[in-house]
Design a protein around this motif. Sequence first.
Motif, PDB file in Angstrom:
ATOM      1  N   ARG A   1       0.837  -1.206   0.000  1.00  0.00           N
ATOM      2  CA  ARG A   1       0.000   0.000   0.000  1.00  0.00           C
ATOM      3  C   ARG A   1       0.878   1.265   0.000  1.00  0.00           C
ATOM      4  O   ARG A   1       0.571   2.252  -0.688  1.00  0.00           O
ATOM      5  N   GLN A   2       1.958   1.222   0.773  1.00  0.00           N
ATOM      6  CA  GLN A   2       2.870   2.376   0.826  1.00  0.00           C
ATOM      7  C   GLN A   2       3.539   2.579  -0.525  1.00  0.00           C
ATOM      8  O   GLN A   2       3.649   3.716  -1.006  1.00  0.00           O
ATOM      9  N   ILE A   3       3.964   1.461  -1.159  1.00  0.00           N
ATOM     10  CA  ILE A   3       4.594   1.552  -2.483  1.00  0.00           C
ATOM     11  C   ILE A   3       3.598   2.120  -3.492  1.00  0.00           C
ATOM     12  O   ILE A   3       3.920   2.996  -4.300  1.00  0.00           O
ATOM     13  N   LEU A   4       2.354   1.619  -3.432  1.00  0.00           N
ATOM     14  CA  LEU A   4       1.322   2.111  -4.351  1.00  0.00           C
ATOM     15  C   LEU A   4       1.058   3.599  -4.132  1.00  0.00           C
ATOM     16  O   LEU A   4       0.925   4.368  -5.094  1.00  0.00           O
ATOM     17  N   LYS A   5       1.023   4.016  -2.893  1.00  0.00           N
ATOM     18  CA  LYS A   5       0.797   5.421  -2.579  1.00  0.00           C
ATOM     19  C   LYS A   5       1.937   6.284  -3.116  1.00  0.00           C
ATOM     20  O   LYS A   5       1.703   7.328  -3.720  1.00  0.00           O
TER      21      LYS A   5
END
Length: 143
Positions: A119-123
């Motif tokens: 999720r952090q990478i996607l953000k």
Amino acid sequence: MESDEEIGMVPEVGLQLAAGPSTSGREAAGGAAANAAGTSSAAQAASAAVARRHGRSPADKEHRRLKRLLRNRVSAQQARERKKAYLSELEVKVKDLEKRNSELEERLSTLQNENQMLRQILKNTTVNRRGPGGGSSAGGDSQ
């Protein structure tokens, strides 16, 4: 109190009480008539056979009681052994389920960490595509 060995032994009932005094009125009357006829031992043996056949002699009752006690004792011991085996199986099953549970908890933690990282990478990827000032504002009011 009797010991286990004494209760476990079932005495054999023989003809030792056949010559003893009779307890029922019918046998006493038969014995008196037989004594008058001179054949007391044959009549007593016949009355003892009738008493044995119907299980009425005290020795036979005691014999049956002891056999019943022994059967109950053996049955209770078998029940205790079955219960012990059942509890052992349950304990093994509990250990297996606890192990499986800890493995699943560990896997859950790993997947939650992985999900958070993705999720952090996607953000971060979404923010980088829009550019440093490419927020969601349509008027170009960047901060």
